[in-house]
Scaffold this active site. Sequence first.
Site, mmCIF file in Angstrom:
data_model
loop_
_atom_site.group_PDB
_atom_site.id
_atom_site.type_symbol
_atom_site.label_atom_id
_atom_site.label_comp_id
_atom_site.label_asym_id
_atom_site.label_seq_id
_atom_site.Cartn_x
_atom_site.Cartn_y
_atom_site.Cartn_z
ATOM 1 N N ASN A 101 2.007 4.600 -0.376
ATOM 2 C CA ASN A 101 3.299 4.477 0.316
ATOM 3 C C ASN A 101 4.499 4.882 -0.537
ATOM 4 O OD1 ASN A 101 2.725 2.122 -1.138
ATOM 5 N ND2 ASN A 101 4.021 0.861 0.162
ATOM 6 N N CYS B 29 5.607 -2.627 1.091
ATOM 7 C CA CYS B 29 4.958 -3.940 0.958
ATOM 8 C C CYS B 29 5.926 -5.050 1.338
ATOM 9 C CB CYS B 29 4.420 -4.135 -0.443
ATOM 10 S SG CYS B 29 5.658 -3.864 -1.730
ATOM 11 N N GLU C 49 -0.470 -6.320 -7.443
ATOM 12 C CA GLU C 49 0.638 -6.328 -6.475
ATOM 13 C C GLU C 49 0.042 -5.920 -5.138
ATOM 14 O OE1 GLU C 49 3.589 -7.416 -7.139
ATOM 15 O OE2 GLU C 49 3.367 -7.530 -9.306
HETATM 16 P P1 NAD Z 1 -5.788 0.424 -1.028
HETATM 17 O O1 NAD Z 1 -6.110 -0.933 -1.512
HETATM 18 O O2 NAD Z 1 -6.638 1.017 0.025
HETATM 19 O O3 NAD Z 1 -5.792 1.471 -2.233
HETATM 20 C C1 NAD Z 1 -4.974 1.307 -3.363
HETATM 21 C C2 NAD Z 1 -5.523 2.126 -4.508
HETATM 22 O O4 NAD Z 1 -6.780 1.557 -4.921
HETATM 23 C C3 NAD Z 1 -5.844 3.570 -4.145
HETATM 24 O O5 NAD Z 1 -5.455 4.399 -5.210
HETATM 25 C C4 NAD Z 1 -7.365 3.569 -3.964
HETATM 26 O O6 NAD Z 1 -7.968 4.813 -4.179
HETATM 27 C C5 NAD Z 1 -7.760 2.582 -5.040
HETATM 28 N N1 NAD Z 1 -9.081 1.968 -4.877
HETATM 29 C C6 NAD Z 1 -9.810 1.808 -3.750
HETATM 30 N N2 NAD Z 1 -10.962 1.152 -4.018
HETATM 31 C C7 NAD Z 1 -10.954 0.885 -5.340
HETATM 32 C C8 NAD Z 1 -11.854 0.221 -6.219
HETATM 33 N N3 NAD Z 1 -12.997 -0.308 -5.789
HETATM 34 N N4 NAD Z 1 -11.517 0.119 -7.533
HETATM 35 C C9 NAD Z 1 -10.362 0.617 -7.989
HETATM 36 N N5 NAD Z 1 -9.469 1.268 -7.203
HETATM 37 C C10 NAD Z 1 -9.753 1.397 -5.893
HETATM 38 O O7 NAD Z 1 -4.247 0.353 -0.585
HETATM 39 P P2 NAD Z 1 -3.409 1.474 0.176
HETATM 40 O O8 NAD Z 1 -3.881 1.501 1.587
HETATM 41 O O9 NAD Z 1 -3.416 2.716 -0.632
HETATM 42 O O10 NAD Z 1 -1.928 0.870 0.099
HETATM 43 C C11 NAD Z 1 -1.377 0.036 1.044
HETATM 44 C C12 NAD Z 1 -1.417 -1.410 0.579
HETATM 45 O O11 NAD Z 1 -0.730 -1.540 -0.652
HETATM 46 C C13 NAD Z 1 -0.724 -2.358 1.537
HETATM 47 O O12 NAD Z 1 -1.502 -3.513 1.712
HETATM 48 C C14 NAD Z 1 0.570 -2.701 0.809
HETATM 49 O O13 NAD Z 1 1.139 -3.923 1.186
HETATM 50 C C15 NAD Z 1 0.133 -2.674 -0.599
HETATM 51 N N6 NAD Z 1 1.270 -2.500 -1.498
HETATM 52 C C16 NAD Z 1 1.681 -3.547 -2.275
HETATM 53 C C17 NAD Z 1 2.810 -3.412 -3.090
HETATM 54 C C18 NAD Z 1 3.298 -4.542 -3.949
HETATM 55 O O14 NAD Z 1 4.058 -4.280 -4.878
HETATM 56 N N7 NAD Z 1 2.931 -5.781 -3.683
HETATM 57 C C19 NAD Z 1 3.495 -2.205 -3.122
HETATM 58 C C20 NAD Z 1 3.055 -1.181 -2.295
HETATM 59 C C21 NAD Z 1 1.941 -1.321 -1.504
#
Ligand code: NAD
Length: 502
Positions: free
Chosen positions: A142, A270, A236
């Site tokens: 995002n 988020c 996060e």
């Molecule tokens: P996601 O969890 O699907 O993926 C996040 C990252 O993790 C990606 O780079 C993905 O390739 C990687 N990943 C996937 N499986 C993994 C594994 N087994 N081991 C290590 N890495 C792995 O999240 P998304 O769909 O890309 O992002 C959206 C989510 O992120 C939403 O839930 C949003 O709320 C959250 N988010 C949180 C914050 C915060 O600061 N709290 C900020 C932005 C987004």
Amino acid sequence: MNPPPAPTLDIRRPASGEALRSIPVDDADRVHAMAQDLRSAQIAWRDLGPDGRAGWLRRWRAWILDHTDELTDLLVAETGKVRPDALVETTASCEFISFYADHANQFLAPERVASTGLLSLPKRLTRSYRPHPLVGLIVPWNFPITLFLMDAAPALAAGCAVLTKSSEVTPLTCARVIEGWQEIGAPPVLQHVSGAGDTGEAVVEAVDFVQFTGSTATGRRVAMRCAELLKPVSLELGGKDAAIVLEDADLDRAAHGIVWGGIFNSGQVCISVERVYVVDAVHDELVAKVAAALGALKQGSGARDDVGAMVTRAQVDTVERHVREARACGARVLVGGERGDGGNFFAPTLLVDVDHSMSCMTEETFGPTLPIMRVADEAEAIALANDSAYGLSATVWTRDTARARRIADQLDVGAVNINDVFSNLFAVGLPHNGWKSSGLGARLGGAQGLRKYCRVQAITEPRLPLTTKELTWYPYSARRTAIAGRVLRLAAGRGLRQRLGL
Ligand code: NAD
């Protein structure tokens, strides 16, 4: 027989579905080789000291600002953001570099610690900050630049090497910003890898500290692996942020703030406003103002549009399901409610007559929807806001800021913005941390944001001339044991302290 083709990531424009670029996936071997090179380079980077590192960080910031147009175009292409939303990333994120370049020297300085008892009195005590050699950043789709720089800047400033895995759907801009580090000739302590979960898993294995940003489900998996490896991790995660609107609010400001806070970046933030609780007395008036503001938004990929595409089709499906389920349970759609044509679009949507039996009020939607619920009073709004597995942030809208602070004290969230949205995110001196299922640990927060990338080392030095006859050392004797016993009792509070009632 020819070997099978190497796997690639095929990146598409979310606004049109058109193919943008294919890039190779980095497998576990490549991740481990990069990690080894980064570790070797980190030693000189650490020894360069905070001021030397700050110089490179400032040159990198200049490169990013010189390339703002190129980076913004690429970001718009791979995420479907409208240009004003993308510009926030490519410019404002430099704030994180500036802050940590300017303060690293101060935050990393060894700290003298006062002796707290008789036993440590003869010692000079120091707390020293030593960087983790290699930090792994795992980034979602995002905010491919902001969520990278927020953590890369303090980690590099601390003296760590950084291995970054961007999201498999938005790797291009993050990779380009890291190319910028190489183009300025900076030491080879920052690298990018591309790939999905497998590559992320390899990063978790290869580094010394994991900073993960993404969904709660993946964060939990990463935390479990880090527990097995006994590796520090900071998470996060997702959110379901509530807005509370009270009868004494400036309703025009509340309506415009909530619309921007819910729809900015197509709701894929988020800390988006994901649900709104409005006290009965002003519910209808606020709904009318939100409907007018939402209805005026233009959606598309043109220069005059306000709301862009969503990054993935799967995310549009989630938004559509939440709206469909809410409708089926009796909610009314006052604005929007439908998918758009041609790309990953979902119209900015206002839902009313919602409650906590509906997924739109309990699950993270991560899309351009605003469900508004009528509540009797402040107490009901607080109870409902806390009725969530998530605890990222919240907003409170009232002219009485003392009342807002009292409400903040009762909300189970990591941040509260009073009469505003998102303002905690760029307040680098404040921590950004999710409570409950929204995270573990914190980012930013002044010195804490940099020191989290360090291991803390305790150092003691003698204050007094040294002898071979320390009271507690060998050889033991009855006389020395008796003296040591009296001293230890005194230190433990059975002597002078007890008599003085301390
Ligand atoms: P996601 O969890 O699907 O993926 C996040 C990252 O993790 C990606 O780079 C993905 O390739 C990687 N990943 C996937 N499986 C993994 C594994 N087994 N081991 C290590 N890495 C792995 O999240 P998304 O769909 O890309 O992002 C959206 C989510 O992120 C939403 O839930 C949003 O709320 C959250 N988010 C949180 C914050 C915060 O600061 N709290 C900020 C932005 C987004």
